[in-house]
Design an enzyme around this catalytic site. Structure first.
Site, short mmCIF file in Angstrom:
data_model
loop_
_atom_site.label_atom_id
_atom_site.label_comp_id
_atom_site.label_asym_id
_atom_site.label_seq_id
_atom_site.Cartn_x
_atom_site.Cartn_y
_atom_site.Cartn_z
CB SER A 126 -0.91 0.00 1.37
OG SER A 126 -1.36 1.23 1.63
CE1 TYR A 150 -3.57 -2.35 5.20
CE2 TYR A 150 -3.08 -0.39 4.05
CZ TYR A 150 -3.57 -1.67 4.02
OH TYR A 150 -3.47 -2.15 2.69
CE LYS A 154 -1.18 -4.68 3.20
NZ LYS A 154 -1.06 -6.01 2.63
#
Length: 169
Positions: A126, A150, A154
């Site tokens: 991402s 997040y 990632k």
């Protein structure tokens, strides 16, 4: 050729699965082009409405070693790892985010490493790994600077995949 897609029941997983069966072939880890015989859509829920016998739904937890072992067998040639707890939920539920976005990624890589013939692994990341404002085109040299759980999860996943690849796993 047997392909496994984690997150296979989701929007992107289903589109990828359809594209793979329509194409009919992929390149394996050795670079050889092979005919696709099965695409396993591994997800927390079983994918429904599948219109090709090569599409095989499998429901379970990608952070569960037994599920991962059942999904990724010696005959697995390619793994597309799309499963993730996304941005807002990963921020709100710290433990779940790390369990699915990190623990499961490492478990999947370890399963592949244990196989006599490890599959090709495609990991989806991402732009959250970069954090903050970005240029219109993000260069390959852009530094990782995640500003969310997040993004951090990632980024760690990217580093894991890089290290396992570097080691030849």
């Amino acid at each position: 050729m047997r392909v496994v897609i984690t997150g296979g029941a989701g929007f992107l997983g289903r589109r990828l699965a359809r594209a793979i069966v329509e194409r009919g072939h992929l390149r394996d880890a050795t670079g050889a082009q092979r005919e696709v015989s099965a695409v396993v859509l591994a997800d927390v829920v079983a994918a429904e409405g599948l219109d090709d016998p090569r599409l095989r739904p499998m429901a379970g937890d990608v952070a569960d070693p037994a599920f991962v072992a059942a999904a990724i067998g010696d005959d697995t040639d390619s793994l597309f790892h799309l499963a993730a707890v996304v941005s807002g939920e990963a921020e709100a539920n710290f433990d779940l985010g790390w369990r699915v976005n990190f623990d499961a990624t490492r478990l999947l890589l370890e399963r592949c490493r244990a196989l006599a013939r490890p599959p090709k692994v495609v990991f989806t990341s991402s732009v959250a790994v970069f954090g903050g404002a970005l240029p219109d085109v993000v260069p390959d040299t852009q530094a990782l600077a995640p500003q969310s759980s997040y993004g951090a999860q990632k980024a760690v996943g990217e580093l894991l995949v890089h290290d396992y690849t570097r080691k030849g796993f």
